[in-house]
Design a protein around this motif. Sequence first.
Motif, PDB file in Angstrom:
ATOM      1  N   ILE A 188      55.413  29.162 -38.098  1.00  0.00           N
ATOM      2  CA  ILE A 188      56.698  29.678 -37.836  1.00  0.00           C
ATOM      3  C   ILE A 188      57.268  31.188 -38.230  1.00  0.00           C
ATOM      4  O   ILE A 188      57.357  31.736 -37.508  1.00  0.00           O
ATOM      5  CB  ILE A 188      57.865  28.585 -38.493  1.00  0.00           C
ATOM      6  N   ASP A 189      56.580  31.451 -39.682  1.00  0.00           N
ATOM      7  CA  ASP A 189      57.002  32.686 -40.036  1.00  0.00           C
ATOM      8  C   ASP A 189      56.067  33.671 -39.404  1.00  0.00           C
ATOM      9  O   ASP A 189      56.605  34.996 -39.085  1.00  0.00           O
ATOM     10  CB  ASP A 189      56.706  32.760 -41.316  1.00  0.00           C
ATOM     11  N   LEU A 190      54.742  33.333 -39.298  1.00  0.00           N
ATOM     12  CA  LEU A 190      53.941  34.245 -38.587  1.00  0.00           C
ATOM     13  C   LEU A 190      54.322  34.812 -37.161  1.00  0.00           C
ATOM     14  O   LEU A 190      54.300  35.855 -36.889  1.00  0.00           O
ATOM     15  CB  LEU A 190      52.674  33.700 -38.498  1.00  0.00           C
ATOM     16  N   LYS A 191      54.885  33.699 -36.225  1.00  0.00           N
ATOM     17  CA  LYS A 191      55.365  33.846 -35.125  1.00  0.00           C
ATOM     18  C   LYS A 191      56.658  34.805 -35.369  1.00  0.00           C
ATOM     19  O   LYS A 191      56.755  35.632 -34.564  1.00  0.00           O
ATOM     20  CB  LYS A 191      55.619  32.727 -34.311  1.00  0.00           C
TER      21      LYS A 191
ATOM     22  N   SER B 165      55.015  25.681 -41.254  1.00  0.00           N
ATOM     23  CA  SER B 165      55.761  26.390 -41.639  1.00  0.00           C
ATOM     24  C   SER B 165      55.284  27.767 -41.595  1.00  0.00           C
ATOM     25  O   SER B 165      55.969  28.852 -41.694  1.00  0.00           O
ATOM     26  CB  SER B 165      56.169  26.346 -43.235  1.00  0.00           C
ATOM     27  N   LEU B 166      53.761  27.840 -41.970  1.00  0.00           N
ATOM     28  CA  LEU B 166      53.277  29.379 -42.022  1.00  0.00           C
ATOM     29  C   LEU B 166      53.266  29.932 -40.623  1.00  0.00           C
ATOM     30  O   LEU B 166      53.659  31.029 -40.201  1.00  0.00           O
ATOM     31  CB  LEU B 166      51.706  29.032 -42.387  1.00  0.00           C
TER      32      LEU B 166
ATOM     33  N   ASN C 212      60.940  30.600 -43.351  1.00  0.00           N
ATOM     34  CA  ASN C 212      61.115  31.217 -44.634  1.00  0.00           C
ATOM     35  C   ASN C 212      61.011  30.522 -45.865  1.00  0.00           C
ATOM     36  O   ASN C 212      61.450  30.621 -47.162  1.00  0.00           O
ATOM     37  CB  ASN C 212      62.858  31.518 -44.889  1.00  0.00           C
ATOM     38  N   LEU C 213      59.833  29.605 -45.734  1.00  0.00           N
ATOM     39  CA  LEU C 213      59.514  28.717 -46.978  1.00  0.00           C
ATOM     40  C   LEU C 213      58.882  29.449 -48.100  1.00  0.00           C
ATOM     41  O   LEU C 213      58.929  29.160 -49.087  1.00  0.00           O
ATOM     42  CB  LEU C 213      58.583  27.604 -46.504  1.00  0.00           C
ATOM     43  N   PHE C 214      58.228  30.508 -47.583  1.00  0.00           N
ATOM     44  CA  PHE C 214      57.344  31.436 -48.710  1.00  0.00           C
ATOM     45  C   PHE C 214      58.349  32.592 -49.188  1.00  0.00           C
ATOM     46  O   PHE C 214      57.672  33.340 -49.994  1.00  0.00           O
ATOM     47  CB  PHE C 214      56.177  31.817 -47.946  1.00  0.00           C
ATOM     48  N   VAL C 215      59.338  32.862 -48.829  1.00  0.00           N
ATOM     49  CA  VAL C 215      60.072  33.930 -49.312  1.00  0.00           C
ATOM     50  C   VAL C 215      60.271  34.005 -50.619  1.00  0.00           C
ATOM     51  O   VAL C 215      60.787  32.919 -51.384  1.00  0.00           O
ATOM     52  CB  VAL C 215      61.730  34.257 -48.635  1.00  0.00           C
ATOM     53  N   ASP C 216      60.044  35.074 -51.439  1.00  0.00           N
ATOM     54  CA  ASP C 216      60.030  35.115 -53.016  1.00  0.00           C
ATOM     55  C   ASP C 216      59.140  34.266 -53.594  1.00  0.00           C
ATOM     56  O   ASP C 216      59.470  33.992 -54.973  1.00  0.00           O
ATOM     57  CB  ASP C 216      61.405  35.016 -53.333  1.00  0.00           C
TER      58      ASP C 216
ATOM     59  N   PRO D  98      54.176  40.067 -44.817  1.00  0.00           N
ATOM     60  CA  PRO D  98      55.633  39.980 -44.036  1.00  0.00           C
ATOM     61  C   PRO D  98      56.176  38.562 -44.280  1.00  0.00           C
ATOM     62  O   PRO D  98      57.624  38.485 -43.900  1.00  0.00           O
ATOM     63  CB  PRO D  98      55.401  40.167 -42.823  1.00  0.00           C
ATOM     64  N   LEU D  99      55.696  37.793 -44.895  1.00  0.00           N
ATOM     65  CA  LEU D  99      56.321  36.500 -44.857  1.00  0.00           C
ATOM     66  C   LEU D  99      57.399  36.471 -46.266  1.00  0.00           C
ATOM     67  O   LEU D  99      58.305  35.406 -46.520  1.00  0.00           O
ATOM     68  CB  LEU D  99      55.251  35.277 -45.441  1.00  0.00           C
ATOM     69  N   GLY D 100      57.300  37.469 -46.859  1.00  0.00           N
ATOM     70  CA  GLY D 100      58.162  37.736 -48.375  1.00  0.00           C
ATOM     71  C   GLY D 100      57.671  37.165 -49.510  1.00  0.00           C
ATOM     72  O   GLY D 100      58.386  37.249 -50.247  1.00  0.00           O
TER      73      GLY D 100
END
Length: 281
Positions: free
Chosen positions: A17-20, A14-15, A129-133, A158-160
């Motif tokens: 995916i978002d970092l990319k 998941s990290l 988007n697992l880490f948003v908020d 930037p992961l939110g």
Amino acid sequence: MQIGIVGLGLIGGSLAIDLKAKTPHKVTGVSRRQVVCDRAVELQIVDDASVDFSSLEAADLVVLCTPIQAIVSTAERLLPHLRADAVLTDVGSVKQPIVEHLAPLWPNFVGGHPMAGTAHQGLEAAVGNLFVDRPYVLTPSAATPTAAVERLRQIIQPLGCVIYHCDPVIHDQAVAWISHLPVMVSAGLISACTDADADVFRLAQAIASSGFRDTSRVGGGNPELGVMMAQHNRDNLLRSLQTYRQRLDQLTDLIEQEDWQALEAALRQTQSDRPGFVSEL
Ligand code: NAP
């Protein structure tokens, strides 16, 4: 920059995916099994992947995303391959034992814990988007170079996620209360309900609804994760469980004594305390 993700499971995947998706950095995965590396590249979760730590020789940041019990041993095998100025971090949900081991071995180590997850495991469970908020706790010590913490902060921002800094000891005490204790309480609840007489048990199963769903969710999760929490945060969890047992005894006493006024006062207090922990109903 090049970012290495070691352990391509739920959190590592998941990290990645978002970092990319959300940063300009190149993401290189390292996994134990070639089949997982191939699948991560096929799903475009990482830019490239290997079973070999030497693929991280140029990495600016490496994130250890293995199960807690493998984080230190994996780091020890990885360290000889890293550039001296590479920043190393982990995602383990217990921090003190990991920080104690790794900070002396690697000055640019910054403990981390993204507080997000799902009930699933492995690469196929990885989602965007697992880490948003969600809170992302960093546990640098006074000796951790500010530049290392800043590099990590800039990469994960930037992961939110909402970034917190705290001492690893305080982190482990806090997660004992709000993460590890609830797993044991919820497991105890499910187990207690199986004591009902056969007819009652069948009806209870049939009519169990949102209240039971909410309170039983974490007790019905992955047993390995629960055992890992208990093993690696044992003393803090035991202290939380003892306090919880006292509170249950106090509530039991009030009901036995039919002291409805005191019971209402106790429940009014918990009603007003809860929004301090979580805002949604
Ligand atoms: P996961 O989905 O099971 O993924 C674990 C990854 O580590 C897999 O890539 C696995 O590789 C690899 N691995 C497993 N055993 C290993 C070993 N002995 N040595 C080296 N690598 C090994 O687990 P996860 O839920 O992502 O959890 C990973 C970390 O995140 C844990 O430290 C956990 O405390 C932390 N965390 C979890 C959550 C959560 O809710 N799940 C939340 C926050 C933090 P293979 O694919 O080859 O098996």
